[in-house]
Design a protein around this motif. Structure first.
Motif: not given
Lengths: 310, 261
Positions: A15, A18-19, A22-23, A26, A239, A277, A280-281, A284-285
């Protein structure tokens, strides 16, 4: 039990990969040199060269991604374009403030939400229920930043009861109420639904038939059955509280990572925005992992179910 | 409840579509003599810091904010519907890959991810639409995929297969129409959330740039004048709240009438 926790922690690895991916994507979408972006606009040539080596600009996309992960693993989120400070340092400095705000908001939201939801659910269909449900759905529909502004106008500017903006205990109440508003609404709604559902179950009839005292009925029999969905909703909604913190902290000038994110967005300070971000993610996880583990303590049924699947 | 919320939604849509034609003021026209005037008969919602009529800016802003929010909901729905249906129907590796993607997107706090995407995109009225859709399709995909799994071995699918329908035909003519109702109910439940997300992003200055009006943007640009002229913040916020509330109320009644997770 311990095995389950270890398994869950191992499942975090894909996970997190993956995060970061994605970052990374971006970050790549931003026009310009990623090394320059990570280092900040006014970084020294050495710094840029160092980051370039880390990122491996000459190594192709996969190599660059690997370099990016290595940097993240070292806690390196890059440097701000404007202050040249390490983003990680700023985040660590501001995180306790955001945590304080979030805790205060939860301390307000959980008791009010549970109480309102209980009353509403037990008096299902009554006027009280309709009023509470009406407030709850309104609370979910009003923009957080607008509530904040209205509170500042009424309480700080007109009534002069509390200061409008700043960081510290004296300033805590207004932003905490603002952030708590949608949380109160969603906790009320889930509690109400669960109370209605639980009250119609046979074991409640049995308990009533045996002459249980109302307090014990609510606090033990019903409470035990609604606690899991309520905790789940708090975990999932966390979240949106993090996103809400961006707006709330901005409005109230609270020196946390939410306002830091906002300032990053305004100045297009990409390392700051991405760093916040990612942080924060991850939070959150972690919260959701914690919620999952909490289930095991709260509800023996979940324990059996999950253990048999292992 | 359903009638009330539906009539408010229809009223708002009609005013946003036709209102600007009836209002005598241009939402962009500045008037130095009318700076920050309180509500009056000529300007029922007052004027802003550049002397523009707030009512006409709310109506124009509504066109943008609502098209972006509803557009993002529709786009998320379509993306999620197609990927979810295909993924659930075909199964196997593709399904695993798609669902890993969905799980990943849902691991982010969604509005924060939308912020990150909006920041790197060029700023125009499509920014927020794209960002919200890139994030928003995942829950739809998961819902539809779950539903497809429950119906793909039903008799009507077996029957279609038995009379020699191709897999594509089964997916398009038999599976997808079955999911459509569930998906559209779920979408209408989510529109209120899309409206709030659009408001939050435009409040943060992402997406359409001034002087183009958006509801969130209007609040953000009038924050500084709140002490002396609170109506400048009040009316755009009310517009967001009432619209989101009526969509959420509609969603609640739909959810109550049909079991949707």
């Amino acid at each position: 039990m311990a095995f389950y926790i270890v398994k869950r922690i191992f499942l975090l690895i894909p996970l997190l990969l993956g995060i970061t991916f994605i970052s990374f994507v971006i970050l790549k979408a931003i026009p310009g040199d990623p090394a320059l972006i990570m280092a900040g606009e006014r970084a020294s040539a050495e710094d840029i060269e160092k980051i370039r080596r880390h990122l491996g600009s000459d190594r192709g996309v996969i190599g660059q991604y690997a370099g990016y992960i290595l940097m993240l693993l070292k806690g390196e989120l890059g440097r701000s374009y404007f202050t040249q400070k390490r983003v990680m340092d700023d985040i660590l400095e501001k995180l306790p403030n955001t945590a304080l705000l979030a805790m205060a908001a939860m301390l307000i939201a959980i008791p009010i939400g549970l109480l309102a939801g209980f009353i509403s659910g037990l008096k299902n269909g009554s006027t009280v229920d309709r009023v509470i449900s009406g407030f709850a759905i309104t609370g979910l529909s009003v923009p957080v930043f607008w509530i904040g502004l209205i509170l500042i106008y009424l309480i700080s500017l007109q009534l002069k009861l509390l200061p409008p903006s700043g960081t510290g205990l004296r300033f805590l109440l207004l932003p905490a109420i603002t952030l708590a508003m949608p949380a109160i609404a969603s906790i009320t709604r889930i509690t109400r639904t669960m109370v209605i559902e639980t009250s119609s179950m046979p074991f409640i009839k049995t308990a009533l038939a045996k002459g249980i005292r109302p307090f014990r009925l609510y606090s033990v029999h019903i409470m035990r059955n609604i606690i899991i969905p309520v905790v789940t909703v708090i975990g999932i909604d966390f979240g949106s509280y993090l996103s809400g913190a961006v707006l709330t902290e901005t409005i109230f000038g609270w020196n946390g990572i939410g306002r830091f994110t906002f300032e990053g967005i305004m100045k297009r300070d990409y390392p700051v925005v991405m760093g916040c971000i990612i942080t924060a993610t991850v939070i959150f996880i972690m919260i959701n992992l914690f919620v999952d583990i909490l289930y095991h303590f709260l509800d023996p049924r979940v324990r059996l179910e999950k253990d048999s699947r292992l | 409840m359903k009638t009330i919320s539906l009539s408010i939604i229809i009223f708002i849509s009609l005013s946003v579509i036709f209102g600007p034609l009836l209002i005598p003021y241009d939402p962009y026209e500045m008037n130095l003599e009318l700076i920050r005037k309180p509500p009056s008969w000529q300007h029922p919602f007052g004027t802003d810091q550049k002397g523009r009529d707030i009512l006409s800016r709310i109506l124009y802003g509504g066109r943008i904010s609502l098209s972006v929010a509803i557009g993002a909901a529709l786009l998320s729905f379509s993306l999620g519907f197609i990927t979810g249906a295909v993924s659930g129907f075909i199964g196997g590796r593709l399904d695993m890959l798609m669902m890993a993607m969905v799980d990943l997107l849902m691991a982010f706090p969604s509005l924060l991810l939308a912020m990150a995407i909006s920041v790197v995109l060029p700023q125009n009225i499509y920014t927020v639409l794209i960002a919200l859709s890139l994030v928003g399709w995942a829950p739809f995909a998961r819902l539809i995929r779950g539903y497809v799994l429950t119906i793909r071995d039903e008799y009507f699918v077996q029957a279609a297969r038995a009379i020699g329908a191709s897999e594509t035909r089964i997916l398009l003519k038999h599976i997808m129409p079955q999911c459509f109702y569930l998906g559209s109910v779920y979408m209408s439940m989510k529109i209120g959330g899309f409206i709030l997300s659009e408001a939050a992003l435009s409040f943060l200055g992402l997406g359409a740039q001034p002087p183009v009006p958006t509801w969130g943007g209007m609040i953000s640009s009038s924050r500084a004048y709140m002490l002396s002229d609170p109506w400048m913040v009040l009316f755009p916020g009310l517009a967001i709240a009432i619209t989101a509330l009526s969509f959420n109320m509609l969603g609640d009644t739909l959810q109550a009438s049909k079991k949707v997770p």
